[in-house]
Scaffold this motif. Structure first.
Motif, PDB file in Angstrom:
ATOM      1  N   THR A   1       0.849  -1.195   0.000  1.00  0.00           N
ATOM      2  CA  THR A   1       0.000   0.000   0.000  1.00  0.00           C
ATOM      3  C   THR A   1       0.883   1.243   0.000  1.00  0.00           C
ATOM      4  O   THR A   1       2.118   1.150   0.028  1.00  0.00           O
TER       5      THR A   1
ATOM      6  N   LEU B   1      -8.621  -3.321   2.498  1.00  0.00           N
ATOM      7  CA  LEU B   1      -8.103  -4.002   3.685  1.00  0.00           C
ATOM      8  C   LEU B   1      -9.171  -4.111   4.769  1.00  0.00           C
ATOM      9  O   LEU B   1     -10.033  -3.251   4.900  1.00  0.00           O
TER      10      LEU B   1
ATOM     11  N   GLU C   1      -8.228   0.410  -0.394  1.00  0.00           N
ATOM     12  CA  GLU C   1      -7.465  -0.703  -0.947  1.00  0.00           C
ATOM     13  C   GLU C   1      -8.122  -2.038  -0.635  1.00  0.00           C
ATOM     14  O   GLU C   1      -7.604  -3.085  -0.996  1.00  0.00           O
TER      15      GLU C   1
ATOM     16  N   HIS D   1      -7.365   5.504   3.087  1.00  0.00           N
ATOM     17  CA  HIS D   1      -6.640   4.915   1.962  1.00  0.00           C
ATOM     18  C   HIS D   1      -6.664   3.387   2.046  1.00  0.00           C
ATOM     19  O   HIS D   1      -6.953   2.702   1.066  1.00  0.00           O
ATOM     20  N   LEU D   2      -6.427   2.878   3.263  1.00  0.00           N
ATOM     21  CA  LEU D   2      -6.369   1.425   3.422  1.00  0.00           C
ATOM     22  C   LEU D   2      -7.729   0.792   3.149  1.00  0.00           C
ATOM     23  O   LEU D   2      -7.826  -0.266   2.521  1.00  0.00           O
TER      24      LEU D   2
ATOM     25  N   ALA E   1       1.076   3.215   2.425  1.00  0.00           N
ATOM     26  CA  ALA E   1       1.282   3.581   3.826  1.00  0.00           C
ATOM     27  C   ALA E   1       2.645   4.232   4.091  1.00  0.00           C
ATOM     28  O   ALA E   1       2.714   5.209   4.847  1.00  0.00           O
TER      29      ALA E   1
END
Ligand code: ADP
Ligand code: MG
Lengths: 382, 257
Positions: free
Chosen positions: A50, A98, A96, A92-93, A52
């Motif tokens: 990611t 998650l 994605e 953001h995660l 991150a």
């Protein structure tokens, strides 16, 4: 002698290390070795593909910029940017795909970001003017909303228990016409009319009771009694007496707001100093002139107190009263019917409207009070 | 204006505060009233000003009311009695508002009050922005705006520090030099009485009776001169002796009660 002079060891240690920042860095460092979440059951770390690391670098840069800023306030703004970036990471995660519920690295990282925000707020709250009175409470509210959103979505709380704010906002937008009709019925019709009637009657009767002492003696004990009456008790009775439309809601509001206004007005009328009353008498001012020129202005802080209390009471009264019969519109009606249909998004949207309305009314009254009682000793410049 | 008080007695419920007061105030005379606290000085002023009705006895006001006088008997208060939401000039205008005056005359009365008390630059200030001395100057300007025939002053300088008190005493001297306004001046302070009054009336502890009326033989303007000091010292000694005895007995009675 100051501590600095008697204890050089302590001061030197203080200037050498920023303990607040150490407290922030510790959880952040631990977070780096823990996973951010999981994808299809497999844990994903900070370097798990990611973006991150970019967020992490951004936050670190912001903190470094904050530390080296020439002024503490500028540093606080830089650190605030870091906090904002950190709290964007979970969004953001989620995007994605998650699952964050076991992402202890992420949660620990967010704890560190929150500690950083604490530092920022501490600095900003010391800045006088608009920053302290607008930005700090604003950031506080925004922080709560973002935290709510991230926690609810990260831990996948069922929307039926607690929807995220974004979903409530979407429901607000999608149901705007219905909510507007409810608002018009409940607030613009029932609450406003009941509020004006209840406060007006309380005010006028207080003026009368001030002139006729036995009225005050008789009414004040009744005030205690009236404040103990439960809304859910009188609302159905008022609906029977005055019908389904706004009249019964206004009647409930009158019952709830009459005595608070009466009691506050009476207290306010008694608030003039003896010497001020002597002044008016010595210039041959009669009852009316003394009332208008001296006693009512002196009563203003008390009047506003009554008006502010009543603004909240009126809203609660109207909404609860609508549970007991109303035309098919109104905030209380909406809540009671949509709860039954498990349509909770719109219930939450209605709650949001009620909360905003209540604080809006209260805030408007507080502003008006500030403008009209700036002379009062309790109104120090803040 | 003259004030004639005869056999005045006043009771609040069963508390007698004034007992058999006989007093005459001549036109233009300034009479200081001193006495222990609680002896009924404020009550006496209230009765003279018509805001307290006496239990028995008579009180008469005689004489010409000067031109332009709107409120013949006017108070000046210890705690100034300013309305905190009104600016300095609006506090002065308060006492003119219910009189039919032309706008120009209203303005002129406010302005001249402000000018005489040196308040012109503070006309738009609120009371809380002023010092105690300035606040009492507003109180005096307000009283003067109605062109009073008689002033009733209830410890007007007691809330002020010593230095401000001196300055305001000068203001009062100036006032009485320009206008012969009759005045009843209640005070705790012997200096004020000796600087400002023609006669000094000493009241006993409660119930207030007149213990003594002392005339100060030196005219006000000459009291700073060396030749006046012997007489002033003698008067002061006599007044202090009377006051001390009354105050001590009042204290003992309070302790016993
Ligand atoms: N309105 C009132 N009702 C009852 N008692 C009062 C009232 N005003 C004053 N008193 C009492 O009367 C006494 C004399 O009061 P006051 O005239 O104010 O005395 P002074 O001004 O000499 O200190 C005091 O004991 C006071 O408590
Ligand atoms: Mg007094």
């Amino acid at each position: 002698m100051s501590e600095a002079a008697t204890n050089p060891y302590r001061t030197s240690l203080r200037s050498a290390a920023d303990w607040g920042l150490v407290a922030v860095a510790l959880p952040a460092l631990v977070a780096l070795v823990l996973p951010l979440g999981s994808l299809n059951g497999a844990p994903v770390g900070w370097l798990g593909g990611t973006m991150a690391p970019l967020f992490l670098i951004g936050v670190v840069l912001a903190v470094i910029a904050g530390r080296s800023a020439p002024k503490r306030v500028w540093g606080a703004w830089a650190e605030l940017a870091g906090v904002a970036l950190a709290w964007l990471l979970p969004f953001h995660l989620l995007k994605e795909g998650l699952d964050l519920s076991a992402g202890w690295g992420l949660w620990l990282f967010l704890v560190a970001a929150t500690l950083l925000l604490w530092r920022v707020m501490g600095v900003l709250a010391g800045v006088p003017g608009g920053i302290r009175s607008v930005v700090v409470p604003g950031l506080f509210g925004l922080g709560l909303l973002v935290g709510w959103e991230v926690l609810v979505r990260g831990f996948q709380v069922p929307a039926i228990l607690l929807p995220p704010p974004s979903r409530i906002a979407a429901a607000l937008a999608a149901n705007a016409p219905v909510l507007w009709d409810d608002f018009r019925q409940t607030v613009l019709t029932s609450v406003l009319r009941g509020y004006v009637m209840g406060c007006g009657a309380g005010f006028l009767v207080a003026i009368l009771a001030d002139r006729v002492p036995f009225l005050a003696r008789g009414l004040l004990p009744l005030g205690n009694l009236a404040s103990a009456i439960p809304v859910v008790g009188i609302a159905p009775i008022m609906v029977m007496w005055f019908g389904f439309d706004w009249q019964s809601k206004a009647a409930v509001i009158v019952v709830m707001t009459f005595f608070p206004m009466l009691i506050n007005t009476l207290a306010g009328l008694g608030n003039s100093e003896r010497i001020q009353l002597d002044l008016m008498r010595s210039y041959a001012a009669g009852y009316g002139r003394t009332l208008v020129k001296l006693r009512l202005p002196n009563a203003l802080p008390f009047l506003f107190n009554g008006l502010k209390i009543n603004s909240t009471l009126a809203l609660i009264g109207a909404i609860v009263a609508e549970f007991f019969g109303t035309p098919v519109v109104g905030m209380g009606f909406r809540i009671s019917t949509e709860v039954a249909r498990m349509n909770l998004d719109i219930v939450w949207a209605t709650i949001a409207v009620a909360a905003l309305t209540g604080s809006g009314l209260y805030g408007a009254l507080a502003l008006l009070e500030r403008a009209t009682t700036a002379w009062h000793p309790s109104m120090r410049r803040r | 204006m003259r004030l004639l008080v005869s056999d005045l007695t006043h009771r609040y419920d069963d508390l007698t505060v004034l007992d058999g007061i006989d007093l005459t105030l001549a036109e233009g005379e300034i009479l200081a009233v001193i006495g222990p606290s609680g002896c009924g000085k404020s009550t006496l002023l209230g009765i003279a000003g018509g805001i307290v009705a006496p239990t028995s006895g008579s009180i008469r006001v005689e004489g010409e009311v000067p031109d332009g006088c709107l409120n013949p008997i006017t108070f000046i208060f210890q705690d100034f009695a300013l309305l905190p939401w009104r600016t300095v000039e609006d506090n002065i205008a308060l006492v003119l508002e219910h009189h039919k005056l032309s706008a120009a005359e209203r303005r002129e009365r406010v302005d001249s009050g402000l000018r005489r008390m040196g308040l012109s630059e503070f006309r738009n200030a609120l009371p809380k922005q002023l010092s105690g001395g300035m606040r009492q100057r507003v109180g005096i300007a307000r009283a003067l705006a109605v062109r009073p025939a008689m002033l009733l002053l209830d410890e007007p300088l007691s809330a002020l520090d010593a230095q401000t008190r001196e300055l305001l005493m000068d203001d009062f001297l100036e006032l009485w030099r320009r206008e012969k306004t009759t005045a009843l001046y209640v005070t705790h302070n012997l200096d004020e009485a000796l600087r400002l009054a023609d006669r000094v009336c000493v009241l006993s502890r409660r119930p207030g009776r007149i213990r003594e009326l002392v005339t100060i033989e030196v005219p006000r303007e000459r009291r700073q001169e060396p030749s006046a000091q012997a007489h002033l010292a003698e008067v002061r000694g006599r007044l202090w002796h009377l006051m001390k005895a009354e105050a001590q007995m009042a204290d003992r009675e309070i302790a016993r009660a």
